[in-house]
Design a protein around this motif. Structure first.
Motif, PDB file in Angstrom:
ATOM      1  N   PHE A   1       0.805  -1.112  -0.133  1.00 20.90           N
ATOM      2  CA  PHE A   1      -0.055   0.039   0.087  1.00 20.90           C
ATOM      3  C   PHE A   1       0.792   1.313   0.040  1.00 20.90           C
ATOM      4  O   PHE A   1       0.401   2.465  -0.822  1.00 20.90           O
ATOM      5  CB  PHE A   1      -0.798  -0.127   1.407  1.00 20.90           C
ATOM      6  N   LEU A   2       1.670   1.070   0.803  1.00 21.42           N
ATOM      7  CA  LEU A   2       2.787   2.381   1.051  1.00 21.42           C
ATOM      8  C   LEU A   2       3.422   2.801  -0.359  1.00 21.42           C
ATOM      9  O   LEU A   2       3.730   3.824  -0.742  1.00 21.42           O
ATOM     10  CB  LEU A   2       3.924   2.153   2.061  1.00 21.42           C
ATOM     11  N   ILE A   3       3.946   1.598  -0.974  1.00 19.19           N
ATOM     12  CA  ILE A   3       4.887   1.627  -2.350  1.00 19.19           C
ATOM     13  C   ILE A   3       3.878   2.183  -3.287  1.00 19.19           C
ATOM     14  O   ILE A   3       4.210   3.220  -3.842  1.00 19.19           O
ATOM     15  CB  ILE A   3       5.276   0.058  -2.880  1.00 19.19           C
ATOM     16  N   PHE A   4       2.679   1.507  -3.480  1.00 17.11           N
ATOM     17  CA  PHE A   4       1.707   2.027  -4.550  1.00 17.11           C
ATOM     18  C   PHE A   4       1.407   3.666  -4.341  1.00 17.11           C
ATOM     19  O   PHE A   4       1.068   4.319  -5.190  1.00 17.11           O
ATOM     20  CB  PHE A   4       0.669   1.303  -4.959  1.00 17.11           C
ATOM     21  N   THR A   5       0.960   3.931  -3.325  1.00 12.82           N
ATOM     22  CA  THR A   5       0.506   5.078  -2.711  1.00 12.82           C
ATOM     23  C   THR A   5       1.675   6.020  -3.060  1.00 12.82           C
ATOM     24  O   THR A   5       1.651   7.372  -3.763  1.00 12.82           O
ATOM     25  CB  THR A   5       0.221   5.211  -1.267  1.00 12.82           C
ATOM     26  N   THR A   6       2.883   5.823  -2.435  1.00  7.95           N
ATOM     27  CA  THR A   6       3.987   6.836  -2.892  1.00  7.95           C
ATOM     28  C   THR A   6       4.334   7.146  -4.198  1.00  7.95           C
ATOM     29  O   THR A   6       4.674   8.076  -4.669  1.00  7.95           O
ATOM     30  CB  THR A   6       5.328   6.261  -1.845  1.00  7.95           C
ATOM     31  N   ALA A   7       4.287   6.034  -4.984  1.00  6.14           N
ATOM     32  CA  ALA A   7       4.707   6.206  -6.475  1.00  6.14           C
ATOM     33  C   ALA A   7       3.605   6.878  -7.300  1.00  6.14           C
ATOM     34  O   ALA A   7       3.873   7.809  -7.890  1.00  6.14           O
ATOM     35  CB  ALA A   7       4.614   4.773  -6.988  1.00  6.14           C
ATOM     36  N   GLY A   8       2.209   6.608  -7.001  1.00  9.91           N
ATOM     37  CA  GLY A   8       1.178   7.648  -7.408  1.00  9.91           C
ATOM     38  C   GLY A   8       1.288   9.009  -7.133  1.00  9.91           C
ATOM     39  O   GLY A   8       1.255   9.839  -7.891  1.00  9.91           O
ATOM     40  N   THR A   9       1.428   9.179  -5.800  1.00 14.34           N
ATOM     41  CA  THR A   9       1.625  10.451  -5.342  1.00 14.34           C
ATOM     42  C   THR A   9       2.860  11.316  -5.878  1.00 14.34           C
ATOM     43  O   THR A   9       2.816  12.609  -6.356  1.00 14.34           O
ATOM     44  CB  THR A   9       1.683  10.346  -3.791  1.00 14.34           C
ATOM     45  N   PHE A  10       3.993  10.451  -5.630  1.00 19.09           N
ATOM     46  CA  PHE A  10       5.104  11.142  -6.554  1.00 19.09           C
ATOM     47  C   PHE A  10       4.997  11.656  -7.782  1.00 19.09           C
ATOM     48  O   PHE A  10       5.392  12.871  -8.122  1.00 19.09           O
ATOM     49  CB  PHE A  10       6.447  10.031  -6.248  1.00 19.09           C
ATOM     50  N   ILE A  11       4.417  10.888  -8.661  1.00 21.15           N
ATOM     51  CA  ILE A  11       4.234  11.247 -10.140  1.00 21.15           C
ATOM     52  C   ILE A  11       3.359  12.534 -10.195  1.00 21.15           C
ATOM     53  O   ILE A  11       3.555  13.373 -10.777  1.00 21.15           O
ATOM     54  CB  ILE A  11       3.615  10.096 -10.913  1.00 21.15           C
ATOM     55  N   TRP A  12       2.168  12.454  -9.580  1.00 24.34           N
ATOM     56  CA  TRP A  12       0.974  13.690  -9.505  1.00 24.34           C
ATOM     57  C   TRP A  12       1.985  14.913  -9.100  1.00 24.34           C
ATOM     58  O   TRP A  12       1.645  15.947  -9.727  1.00 24.34           O
ATOM     59  CB  TRP A  12       0.093  13.248  -8.499  1.00 24.34           C
ATOM     60  N   ASN A  13       2.632  14.785  -7.930  1.00 24.55           N
ATOM     61  CA  ASN A  13       3.405  15.854  -7.352  1.00 24.55           C
ATOM     62  C   ASN A  13       4.368  16.500  -8.375  1.00 24.55           C
ATOM     63  O   ASN A  13       4.604  17.645  -8.474  1.00 24.55           O
ATOM     64  CB  ASN A  13       3.832  15.681  -6.115  1.00 24.55           C
ATOM     65  N   ILE A  14       5.085  15.556  -9.208  1.00 25.44           N
ATOM     66  CA  ILE A  14       6.302  15.914  -9.851  1.00 25.44           C
ATOM     67  C   ILE A  14       5.597  16.771 -11.104  1.00 25.44           C
ATOM     68  O   ILE A  14       5.778  17.890 -11.285  1.00 25.44           O
ATOM     69  CB  ILE A  14       6.937  14.847 -10.742  1.00 25.44           C
ATOM     70  N   VAL A  15       4.507  16.368 -11.597  1.00 23.24           N
ATOM     71  CA  VAL A  15       3.642  16.864 -12.870  1.00 23.24           C
ATOM     72  C   VAL A  15       3.219  18.195 -12.473  1.00 23.24           C
ATOM     73  O   VAL A  15       3.518  19.417 -13.121  1.00 23.24           O
ATOM     74  CB  VAL A  15       2.527  15.994 -13.453  1.00 23.24           C
ATOM     75  N   LEU A  16       2.464  18.319 -11.315  1.00 28.18           N
ATOM     76  CA  LEU A  16       2.019  19.722 -10.841  1.00 28.18           C
ATOM     77  C   LEU A  16       2.815  20.657 -10.375  1.00 28.18           C
ATOM     78  O   LEU A  16       3.004  21.692 -10.810  1.00 28.18           O
ATOM     79  CB  LEU A  16       1.092  19.476  -9.816  1.00 28.18           C
ATOM     80  N   VAL A  17       3.911  20.263  -9.820  1.00 26.02           N
ATOM     81  CA  VAL A  17       5.155  21.105  -9.157  1.00 26.02           C
ATOM     82  C   VAL A  17       5.815  21.758 -10.444  1.00 26.02           C
ATOM     83  O   VAL A  17       5.890  22.998 -10.389  1.00 26.02           O
ATOM     84  CB  VAL A  17       5.840  20.625  -8.315  1.00 26.02           C
ATOM     85  N   ASN A  18       6.049  20.926 -11.416  1.00 26.68           N
ATOM     86  CA  ASN A  18       6.840  21.304 -12.535  1.00 26.68           C
ATOM     87  C   ASN A  18       6.015  22.280 -13.201  1.00 26.68           C
ATOM     88  O   ASN A  18       6.447  23.149 -13.952  1.00 26.68           O
ATOM     89  CB  ASN A  18       7.301  20.145 -13.292  1.00 26.68           C
ATOM     90  N   LEU A  19       4.676  21.970 -13.739  1.00 29.25           N
ATOM     91  CA  LEU A  19       3.802  22.989 -14.184  1.00 29.25           C
ATOM     92  C   LEU A  19       3.655  24.245 -13.734  1.00 29.25           C
ATOM     93  O   LEU A  19       3.883  25.028 -14.314  1.00 29.25           O
ATOM     94  CB  LEU A  19       2.458  22.204 -14.442  1.00 29.25           C
TER      95      LEU A  19
END
Length: 201
Positions: free
Chosen positions: A140-158
């Protein structure tokens, strides 16, 4: 609310981002789109870095998700069975329905957790059924962190890329959110129709 969020980020930097994103997971009406895109913009006007903002926001999101996962653990299958025993006739649910849903989440739950991290509102709430199904904590921690990390990278970079025009990203994210909610509503209605037709047959 947006002014309040921006003031916290301006005053407390990474700590403010961490706290706001953690709260966003516990109280979904707090908009992560504003926090992340504005956080990206702030990296162009302060000492904050994109990497730092992504790390702080990811940590905050994971902490919030773990809290909701823990809440879900308190509402396990056995407790749901007791609710069904008492209110099943009204809810038109049986213990078999509970076990079928639990089996489905056991089979597809990890990917549900991952992909739901890209859907506003649902991205927070998905942690509750994960806990309810007693999903193993490490995956759960791995899949949550992976999805969250991608979401955050995209929006922060935008946010960093468009700079002072970061609010345009929020506007487009609102459109994306509405489309996502519409799709979820249609799928939910289709599921209910299928569910009740199957029970009546």
């Amino acid at each position: 609310m947006e002014n309040w969020l921006m003031e916290i980020i301006n005053n407390f930097g990474y700590g403010g981002i961490f706290l706001l994103i953690a709260l966003e997971n516990l109280f979904p009406p707090v908009p992560s789109e504003v926090i992340l895109t504005f956080g990206g913009f702030v990296t162009t006007t302060s000492d904050l870095t994109i990497t730092g903002v992504v790390i702080a926001s990811t940590l905050g999101s994971v902490i919030g998700a773990v809290v909701l996962y823990g809440l879900g653990l308190q509402l396990d299958v056995e407790r749901l069975e007791k609710i069904v025993e008492k209110w099943g006739n009204i809810l038109r649910l049986t213990k078999k329905d509970i076990h079928r849903a639990d089996a489905w989440f056991d089979k597809y739950g990890y990917w549900s957790v991952f992909f739901c991290r890209f859907v506003p509102l649902i991205r927070s709430l998905i942690s509750i059924p994960a806990g309810m199904s007693n999903m193993k904590f490490v995956p759960f921690l791995i899949f949550t962190t992976a999805g969250t990390f991608i979401w955050n990278i995209v929006l922060v970079n935008l946010g960093a890329k468009v700079g002072a025009s970061w609010e345009q990203i929020v506007h487009y994210m609102d459109i994306y959110s509405n489309i996502a909610y519409a799709v979820i509503a249609v799928l939910g209605i289709a599921f209910l129709v299928f569910f009740f037709k199957r029970k009546s047959s």
